[in-house]
Design a protein around this motif. Structure first.
Motif, short mmCIF file in Angstrom:
data_model
loop_
_atom_site.label_atom_id
_atom_site.label_comp_id
_atom_site.label_asym_id
_atom_site.label_seq_id
_atom_site.Cartn_x
_atom_site.Cartn_y
_atom_site.Cartn_z
N ASP A 81 28.12 77.65 -16.06
CA ASP A 81 28.35 76.27 -15.68
C ASP A 81 27.84 76.29 -14.23
O ASP A 81 28.66 76.93 -13.36
CB ASP A 81 29.58 75.70 -16.09
N GLY A 82 26.95 75.74 -13.73
CA GLY A 82 26.51 75.38 -12.51
C GLY A 82 25.44 76.49 -11.75
O GLY A 82 25.07 76.46 -10.60
N ALA A 83 25.21 77.37 -12.84
CA ALA A 83 24.23 78.43 -12.46
C ALA A 83 22.91 77.92 -12.29
O ALA A 83 22.32 76.99 -12.77
CB ALA A 83 24.32 79.67 -13.28
N SER A 84 22.11 78.47 -11.08
CA SER A 84 20.82 78.22 -10.86
C SER A 84 19.84 79.15 -11.87
O SER A 84 20.10 80.38 -12.23
CB SER A 84 20.20 78.71 -9.72
N ALA A 85 18.78 78.56 -12.63
CA ALA A 85 18.03 79.25 -13.68
C ALA A 85 16.74 78.74 -13.59
O ALA A 85 16.32 77.84 -13.12
CB ALA A 85 18.76 78.67 -15.12
N THR A 86 15.85 79.42 -14.26
CA THR A 86 14.47 79.31 -14.20
C THR A 86 14.27 79.19 -15.74
O THR A 86 14.47 80.09 -16.74
CB THR A 86 13.63 80.55 -13.95
N ILE A 87 13.37 78.40 -16.35
CA ILE A 87 12.89 78.24 -17.81
C ILE A 87 11.80 79.12 -18.04
O ILE A 87 10.78 79.19 -17.39
CB ILE A 87 12.45 76.63 -17.96
N VAL A 88 12.10 79.93 -19.10
CA VAL A 88 10.93 80.90 -19.40
C VAL A 88 10.63 80.64 -20.93
O VAL A 88 9.57 81.15 -21.38
CB VAL A 88 11.58 82.30 -19.58
N GLY A 89 10.76 79.55 -21.64
CA GLY A 89 10.54 79.13 -22.80
C GLY A 89 10.94 77.89 -23.23
O GLY A 89 12.29 77.49 -22.95
N ALA A 90 10.32 76.82 -24.04
CA ALA A 90 10.85 75.66 -24.28
C ALA A 90 10.25 75.57 -25.93
O ALA A 90 9.03 75.76 -26.08
CB ALA A 90 10.35 74.69 -23.93
#
Length: 199
Positions: free
Chosen positions: A94-103
């Protein structure tokens, strides 16, 4: 005789120390899974309210998505987007920065199951997708449906009998994120309502 007594006492001290160290490692953890196989139903609010043990049981790399998944044609968060997670499946998420790698477009389920490896039942594990349920077909399954999991997100999950607790047809994402000094890659799954634009 005094030498034998000293050796016996020394041996007992070593064994006692080993036993204490073994008990101290994770013994006070309220559950376990990816989240671990010993997740308790109340503590595991999803891979929900995750614990340190859950994080340890979840592989650092989630691996590829199941075969046959349909990529989302127009996701709110395209691949490569930087986002902030609001999900709390695992400690530090919760609150972590993330990068989308699939949708992907599919049906996504929260499930209740008992790990095949033993341990307490897991309730409301979020998430598994339609393609991770044995012979699930392509229609949305009703809450309460009994299914067999083919997902291997956590120890004891693959092959476990499960009950559908809830479902959603929101776009579901695979993400890379960093939390508590660990980098998780290809984490499956986070649904659209558990993501915000990067802060």
């Amino acid at each position: 005789m005094a030498t034998n007594l000293r050796m016996t006492l020394a041996g007992a001290a070593v064994v006692g120390t080993i036993a204490l160290v073994g008990c101290g490692d994770g013994g006070s953890s309220p559950q376990g899974e990816e989240s671990a196989s010993s997740s308790s139903s109340s503590a595991h609010a999803g891979h929900g309210g995750a614990t340190e043990q859950e994080s340890m049981d979840h592989p650092m790399d989630g691996g590829p998505v199941p075969a046959g998944m349909t990529e989302a044609s127009d996701p709110k968060y395209p691949v490569g987007s930087h986002v902030t997670l609001t999900a709390d499946h695992m400690e530090g998420m919760d609150g972590a920065s993330a990068t989308i790698v699939g949708a992907y477009d599919t049906y996504t389920y929260a499930v209740d199951y008992t790990p095949t490896s033993g341990g307490d039942p897991v309730t409301d594990h979020k998430w598994v997708v339609q393609e991770e349920l044995e012979e699930a077909g392509d229609q949305r399954l009703a809450d309460g449906s009994e299914v067999t999991l083919t997902a291997d997100h956590m120890d004891g999950m693959e092959g476990a009998q499960a009950t559908i607790a809830s479902s959603t047809d929101e776009t579901v994402y695979v993400v890379d994120y960093e939390a508590d000094g660990m980098t998780m890659t290809n984490h499956k799954w986070v649904v659209e309502s558990e993501i915000e634009p990067a802060h």
